[in-house]
Design an enzyme around this catalytic site. Sequence first.
Site, PDB file in Angstrom:
ATOM      1  CE  LYS A  65      30.914  28.337  20.097  1.00 25.82           C
ATOM      2  NZ  LYS A  65      29.767  28.819  19.293  1.00 25.82           N
ATOM      3  CB  SER A 105      31.327  30.862  16.256  1.00 22.74           C
ATOM      4  OG  SER A 105      30.206  30.463  17.017  1.00 22.74           O
ATOM      5  CB  SER A 117      27.572  29.328  15.619  1.00 23.39           C
ATOM      6  OG  SER A 117      28.181  30.492  15.160  1.00 23.39           O
TER       7      SER A 117
HETATM    8  N1  GLN Z   1      28.513  33.517  11.736  1.00 19.50           N
HETATM    9  C1  GLN Z   1      27.548  34.281  12.472  1.00 19.50           C
HETATM   10  C2  GLN Z   1      28.194  35.479  13.110  1.00 19.50           C
HETATM   11  O1  GLN Z   1      29.360  35.667  12.928  1.00 19.50           O
HETATM   12  C3  GLN Z   1      26.860  33.419  13.459  1.00 19.50           C
HETATM   13  C4  GLN Z   1      27.597  33.219  14.700  1.00 19.50           C
HETATM   14  C5  GLN Z   1      26.905  32.342  15.679  1.00 19.50           C
HETATM   15  O2  GLN Z   1      25.920  31.678  15.359  1.00 19.50           O
HETATM   16  N2  GLN Z   1      27.416  32.375  16.876  1.00 19.50           N
HETATM   17  O3  GLN Z   1      27.564  36.237  13.803  1.00 19.50           O
END
Ligand code: GLN
Length: 486
Positions: free
Chosen positions: A80, A155, A179
């Site tokens: 990532k 994400s 995420s």
């Molecule tokens: N979807 C969640 C957010 O927008 C989690 C993001 C993540 O785990 N990095 O904060």
Amino acid sequence: MSDLISKTAAKLSAMLAAGEVSSVEVTQAFIDRTEAVEERVKAFNSCDKSWALAQAEASDKRRAAGQASGPLDGIPVALKDIIAVKDQPLTCSSRMLENFVSPYDAHVTELLKAQGAVLWGRLNMDEFAMGSSTENSAFQTSRNPWNLDCVPGGSSGGSAACVAALEAPLSIGSDTGGSIRQPAAFCGVVGMKPTYGLVSRFGLVAFASSLDQFGPFSRTVEDAAMLLQGIVGHDDRDSTSFKAEVPDYRAALTQKQGPWKIGVPSEYFAKGLDPEIKAAVEDAIKFYESEGCAIEEISLKMTEYALPVYYILATAEASSNLGRYDGIRYTHRAKNAEDAIDLYYKSRAEGFGPEVKRRIILGTYVLSSGYYDAYYLRAQKVRTLIREEFMQVFQNVDAILTPTTPTPSFKRGEKADPLSMYLNDIYTINVNLAGLPAISVPCGFTSSKLPIGLQLIGKPFAEADMLAMAHRYEQAHTWKDAVAAL
Ligand code: GLN
């Protein structure tokens, strides 16, 4: 299409060890696949093919000299774009870091390099890991290989999509509120968030430091175990890094036989859960029952507070962590600023996207004097209650089984208002707030052929049990053999 790309990392590793294939051949097969499908999948922000091949050549030389260093030697692993790799771009899918090249390696990167993994490409994500669809990336929206009109989740959407599209056998993502698990569920692959403290975050660009964790993506649970093994370990540079005894996760897959006592929280099967997901997860519950596991209905009453607590704490931490992007040092710098303050304003206005700005504003608000006690402090207290509730339940059960997400993947552009996007994380964020390990494993498809994920949540440092449980389910089903037609 080379049949090498459809093999698991464990199989490729065995073939490399047996001298049946070289790392250069394996790496080239994934490069060719990426060249064939990436235009449609858009998983990668950048790929350094010649560097990947140079690493593969080095791996083959090591092996020829009898110095191969373990199961990951010669296996491509994609990262990532939030993980520092020395001399490689590190953008977090943000204009703010568009031209930033990392001067050092993350701990995870160091470990992977030391084990001879072939580091391959930087994967797209929501900007600074804020989002659930990769639509918040400043560069591109990744696609779901099962339906290119749909999102891969987020994400770590690029990390999930690249494994589902067979562009890499393994990838790494980060999970602050789901995420890793949510995109894994959306793309029909395995994704695991380890216990807070198990994997060092040194070199992970910080979003919400009390929640962030690295974790593996793969097509099978065995591969997840193999990659997890490669990235755990104490590191003095992350003060939350735990000195835990690390079991042999791969051996645990067959050694740990259960039967486990599994808790099923009624709150996770309530209104808002897609009926096809509900049916698939209920089938999984029946499977574990038929394997001799005791199933117990449990209640996690604090679940309804998890979303507001998360969006207070995560934004508060983000507003502090992102303060370092000021336009002065290594980030985007606005032109024509009148003075230093104007430079901060303009650089941030141009460098951050709308969701990141929203979070910084929210986070600054909940930390501001007069609101700190009402929001931040109260959210911290509720967070403690959430963790205590989990620990209470774990006195009586070995694991908690839930759907990973309330809905399957959705179409790009479908969730335009932030709240409907936030609601997607309802089953995953509690786990981060409580610091627990959890895995998402494929458990079927909807009638429109979109993957469904099953989530298993464990006690702190019970990764070996979670992997063994998920492996048991996976081996008795055929979901892992399904490949998206691209
Ligand atoms: N979807 C969640 C957010 O927008 C989690 C993001 C993540 O785990 N990095 O904060």
